[in-house]
Every structure is written in C-alpha cells, then in structure tokens.
Scaffold this motif. Structure first.
Motif, PDB file in Angstrom:
ATOM      1  N   ASN A   1     -70.352  34.728  83.435  1.00 20.07           N
ATOM      2  CA  ASN A   1     -69.465  33.634  83.055  1.00 20.07           C
ATOM      3  C   ASN A   1     -68.022  34.140  83.133  1.00 20.07           C
ATOM      4  N   LYS A   2     -67.420  33.994  84.312  1.00 21.17           N
ATOM      5  CA  LYS A   2     -66.091  34.579  84.548  1.00 21.17           C
ATOM      6  C   LYS A   2     -65.009  33.952  83.669  1.00 21.17           C
ATOM      7  N   LYS A   3     -65.148  32.670  83.344  1.00 17.84           N
ATOM      8  CA  LYS A   3     -64.158  32.011  82.488  1.00 17.84           C
ATOM      9  C   LYS A   3     -64.134  32.663  81.110  1.00 17.84           C
ATOM     10  N   GLU A   4     -65.314  32.943  80.581  1.00 16.88           N
ATOM     11  CA  GLU A   4     -65.418  33.591  79.273  1.00 16.88           C
ATOM     12  C   GLU A   4     -65.035  35.061  79.371  1.00 16.88           C
TER      13      GLU A   4
ATOM     14  N   TYR B   1     -62.912  36.500  81.345  1.00 17.71           N
ATOM     15  CA  TYR B   1     -61.461  36.683  81.503  1.00 17.71           C
ATOM     16  C   TYR B   1     -60.654  35.876  80.485  1.00 17.71           C
ATOM     17  N   PHE B   2     -61.269  35.503  79.378  1.00 22.32           N
ATOM     18  CA  PHE B   2     -60.578  34.691  78.376  1.00 22.32           C
ATOM     19  C   PHE B   2     -59.283  35.359  77.924  1.00 22.32           C
TER      20      PHE B   2
END
Length: 207
Positions: free
Chosen positions: A101-104, A106-107
């Motif tokens: 989950n790249k969005k999470e 790189y939060f």
C-alpha cells in the motif's frame, strides 16, 4: 513479460555479485537479498518470489563450480543449500506485505522509516527461525555437508554448552541476521527509489 525476466535475471546476477564481494570482505554478513528486496519494492510480490526462489539454487551450483565441483565434503553440489531459498521467500512476503500500500507507506518520512524497520526486524526473526529450523532438523537428514559458516562455529560452541540444536543455531544467527536485514532492507529500498527516478527520467525524455 520480457522486461520482467530481464529485471529478475539482473537482480539475481547482482545478488550473486554482492554476495561474493561480501563473502570476501565480511564473511559473516550475507547481503544476498539486497536486490530481492529492491525488485519486491519495485515490481511486487511475484517478481520478488521468482528471484528469491531461484537465487539459492543458482548460487549453490555456482559456488560448487567455483570450488572445482567440490561444494560438499565428499565433492559435488550440496543440495541442502537450495532450501535456504525459503528464507528469501519469507523475506519477500514480509517486504511486500508492509509496502504494497504505497499511499500508506509514503504517508510521511517517519511512517516510511517505521515500515522499513518493521520489515527489517520481522524478516530477520522469521528468516532466522526458518534457517535455524532447517539446520537443526533437516540438515542432519543429508549425508553431506557444506563448508562451515560463522553461524556453524557459534552453534558448535552453544552445543558444547548443552543447548539444543535449534537454539544453538538460532541464538548466534539472530544478531547476524538483524544486521544483514537492516543493511539489505534499506539498501534495497534505496535502489528501488533510484530505479523509480531513473524510470521517470527515461519517460520524461521520451515525452
């Protein structure tokens, strides 16, 4: 598909190169999964599993050839070493599970650092348990043995102190593997980020 095979083959070759260099400079550190981690970050689970599953068999055969076909105490290839691919597979699964989950992922920089540390430590403990279980319970089933590693020498010392076989392999392996996983995880992530930037540059040039 063609690009996938080229990338996987390149990662295997680079893992072999880094492992040989590490063996010559720091024999107790493996550094043979840096590009396995990198391809898992970059391409996902399946490419990572392919590299992890094929690296150890290829490296085992190569080491035997480099030793003049005497990879075991009695000569030939020590097929038991193929099984260490399981450790690489577990490392890939852990890496993918916490980075998919790249969005999470790189939060924030702090979150990314936390995930990388989780990946490093969790993969260290899982691969340490897996390798120690193989050495303690499966390795004795094979008639031949490979050259002793740093872990083997420590394991003999622990066995002389009446530790059971599993703990004798596990206790010295954990600190060595933690150091290896920290280096390999962060190096693999760094290579992945460089590959991403290079890809963006190439795509930008084409536009």
């Amino acid at each position: 598909m063609k690009r996938f095979f080229k990338t996987a083959l390149l990662c295997i070759i680079l893992n072999i190169t880094l492992s040989l260099l590490s063996g010559a400079i720091m024999p107790s550190i493996f550094l043979d999964t840096v590009f396995t981690v990198a391809i898992t970050f970059y391409c996902g689970l399946v490419p990572g599993l392919v590299v992890a599953a094929t690296y150890n068999p290829i490296m085992t055969v190569l080491r035997s050839l480099l030793a003049g076909g005497t990879g075991t105490a009695s000569g030939g290839i020590f097929y038991y070493d193929f099984l260490y691919a399981l450790c690489g597979i577990f490392i890939v699964i852990v890496t993918w599970a916490f980075s998919r989950n790249k969005k999470e992922f790189y939060f924030s920089k702090s979150v990314t650092l936390l995930y990388l540390l989780i990946i490093a430590f969790l993969s260290a403990f899982i691969s340490s348990f897996a390798a120690s279980a193989l050495d303690a319970f499966v390795r004795p089933l094979f008639k031949t043995h490979s050259d002793f590693s740093a872990v083997d020498y420590f394991a003999l010392a622990f066995q002389k102190m009446k530790f059971n076989a599993f703990l004798s392999y596990l206790l010295p392996r954990i600190p060595i593997t933690i150091l290896d996983r920290l280096i390999s995880t962060f190096a693999g992530f760094g290579i992945y980020r460089l590959a991403e930037k290079f890809e963006r540059m190439v795509q930008g040039g084409k536009e």
